[in-house]
Design an enzyme around this catalytic site. Structure first.
Site, short mmCIF file in Angstrom:
data_model
loop_
_atom_site.label_atom_id
_atom_site.label_comp_id
_atom_site.label_asym_id
_atom_site.label_seq_id
_atom_site.Cartn_x
_atom_site.Cartn_y
_atom_site.Cartn_z
N TYR A 96 43.73 69.89 -0.84
CA TYR A 96 43.93 68.71 -1.24
C TYR A 96 45.13 69.36 -3.02
O TYR A 96 45.58 68.02 -2.99
CB TYR A 96 42.85 68.65 -2.82
CG TYR A 96 41.80 68.27 -1.78
CD1 TYR A 96 41.39 67.70 -0.01
CD2 TYR A 96 40.20 67.42 -2.78
CE1 TYR A 96 40.62 66.98 0.23
CE2 TYR A 96 39.47 67.18 -1.93
CZ TYR A 96 39.53 66.58 -0.57
OH TYR A 96 37.95 66.37 -0.39
N LYS B 244 35.30 77.29 8.07
CA LYS B 244 35.74 76.70 9.58
C LYS B 244 36.15 77.66 10.11
O LYS B 244 37.49 78.16 11.68
CB LYS B 244 35.95 75.98 9.28
CG LYS B 244 36.66 74.98 10.64
CD LYS B 244 34.70 74.47 11.57
CE LYS B 244 35.33 73.71 13.04
NZ LYS B 244 33.66 73.52 13.80
N ASP C 297 33.33 68.90 -0.79
CA ASP C 297 33.66 67.05 -1.10
C ASP C 297 32.62 66.42 -0.85
O ASP C 297 31.67 65.33 -1.40
CB ASP C 297 35.17 67.20 -1.47
CG ASP C 297 35.28 65.61 -1.64
OD1 ASP C 297 34.32 64.93 -2.46
OD2 ASP C 297 36.63 65.25 -1.98
#
Ligand code: NAD
Length: 360
Positions: A141, A192, A248
């Protein structure tokens, strides 16, 4: 220790729910001799109305000097047409960045009395109590470079950068390990790492930190599996730590497992344990001023504040027990009401929590 709290009621239902939370704060302050001192200030739409800006200098100065902040919610249709730069939400973002609140703690708790409110089967979620620790100020972000550019071929492409420095991972990791120590002692780090290098480093740093917290059991899970496990068997988790984007998404998913946003508190913490505490819901303009909003998320935010910023665990537990007691008594605001219970107003719910505290 100093226990200086800044109260920011905000907009919409903010003043109504914060009013009840403040009564609860005052009562535990007296009962447990905590020596809490309070200040009040404006932020968001109410600050725009009075000062023309969402985060006045006086508010920021008080925010910097206090030990913890209690916020209602900001925003509403009255200010929606304003320029983005002075919208109420900017007040919140300004507080988060100025105070360096990089760690977002979002519990998802489903009181057994409200199990019917979840979209999952009651037996899967009754008694759910998990905490998501989300990194709030880094990751994709905020990573640079970012933008939309035109390639030589004339085709446009959008791009973002997923970047985490070692120190950013370490500080959110520490918050998560420490939170796990205060709870069930289990921490699941979500990444990930099979695809993204940024999260390979994330995993390495979490493993390094684990050596410093032998009392916490660390595990790792890929984010796709974590999403699946959250809706399959959410009670397997104690604390989850993850980056900004994954957090989020997963924290909203976890919140919805409980089915009632009027019940969920949250915290945003800095490196030294100073924090801003607020319900996860917004200012609910559709019910503002009617005295029907559920104050329990804000009251539970006070409990989190006592636990994580003000070193008052006993008082935190007393509030959480009082909330459980009023639910046992069948007290329900409209958002969590079901047949056979007693529908109460915002203030009546506050009264009930105070009475439950007194009767402990
Ligand atoms: P919202 O969370 O305010 O409301 C969503 C729905 O939930 C509404 O029907 C509302 O009545 C209900 N609800 C929310 N809190 C409740 C409570 N305590 N008791 C009973 N019912 C409750 O979300 P929204 O409608 O999308 O946003 C309204 C305003 O709030 C917008 O201006 C938005 O920008 C702002 N907002 C602020 C924050 C914040 O201050 N942190 C967060 C989210 C939204």
């Amino acid at each position: 220790m100093s226990r200086n709290v800044l109260i920011l009621p905000g907009d919409g239902i903010g003043p109504e729910i914060v009013g009840q939370a403040e009564r609860v704060l005052d009562q535990v302050n007296a009962d447990f001799g905590l020596g809490i001192e309070k200040n009040h200030a404006l932020v968001g739409g109410s600050a725009i109305d009075q000062y023309g800006v969402p985060l006045p200098e006086d508010t920021l100065a008080l925010a910097k000097s206090c030990d913890a902040l209690l916020l209602g919610a900001v925003g509403g249709p009255k200010w929606d047409a304003l320029d983005m730069a002075i919208r109420p939400e900017k007040g919140l973002l300004g507080l988060r960045s100025n105070l360096n609140l990089f760690g977002n703690l979002r519990p998802a708790i489903l009181y057994p009395q409200l199990a019917e409110a979840s979209s999952l089967k009651p037996e899967l979620v009754a008694g759910l109590d998990l905490l998501i620790v989300r990194e709030l100020t880094g990751g994709i972000y905020f990573g640079q470079p970012r933008g939309i550019r035109t390639k030589d071929s004339g085709e446009r492409e959008g791009f973002n950068t997923y970047v985490y420095s070692e120190s950013e991972v370490r500080r959110i990791g520490r918050q998560a390990f420490e939170a796990a120590q205060k709870r069930g002692g289990k921490l699941c780090s979500v990444d990930k790492a099979n695809v993204l290098e940024a999260t390979v480093l994330w995993r390495e740093v979490m493993n390094e930190l684990a050596a410093e917290y032998p009392d916490v059991e660390l595990s790792h899970m890929y984010v796709d599996n974590a999403a699946m496990q959250l809706v399959r068997a959410p009670k397997q988790f104690d604390v989850i730590v993850t980056g900004n984007m994954f957090g989020d998404i997963l924290s909203d998913c976890a919140a919805m497992l409980t089915g009632s946003i009027g019940m969920l508190p949250s915290a945003s913490l800095d490196e030294n344990g100073k924090g801003m505490y607020e319900p996860i819901h917004g200012s609910a303009p559709d019910i503002a001023g009617q005295g029907v909003a559920n104050p329990l998320a804000t009251i539970l935010s006070v409990a989190m504040m006592l636990r994580y910023s003000l070193a008052a665990e006993e008082a935190a537990q007393a509030i959480e027990k009082a909330v459980g007691d009023v639910l046992d008594q069948g007290m329900r605001t409209a958002d969590i009401y079901s047949e056979g219970n007693r529908k109460v107003s915002t203030a009546q719910m506050g009264d009930a929590v105070l009475a439950a505290l007194t009767n402990q």
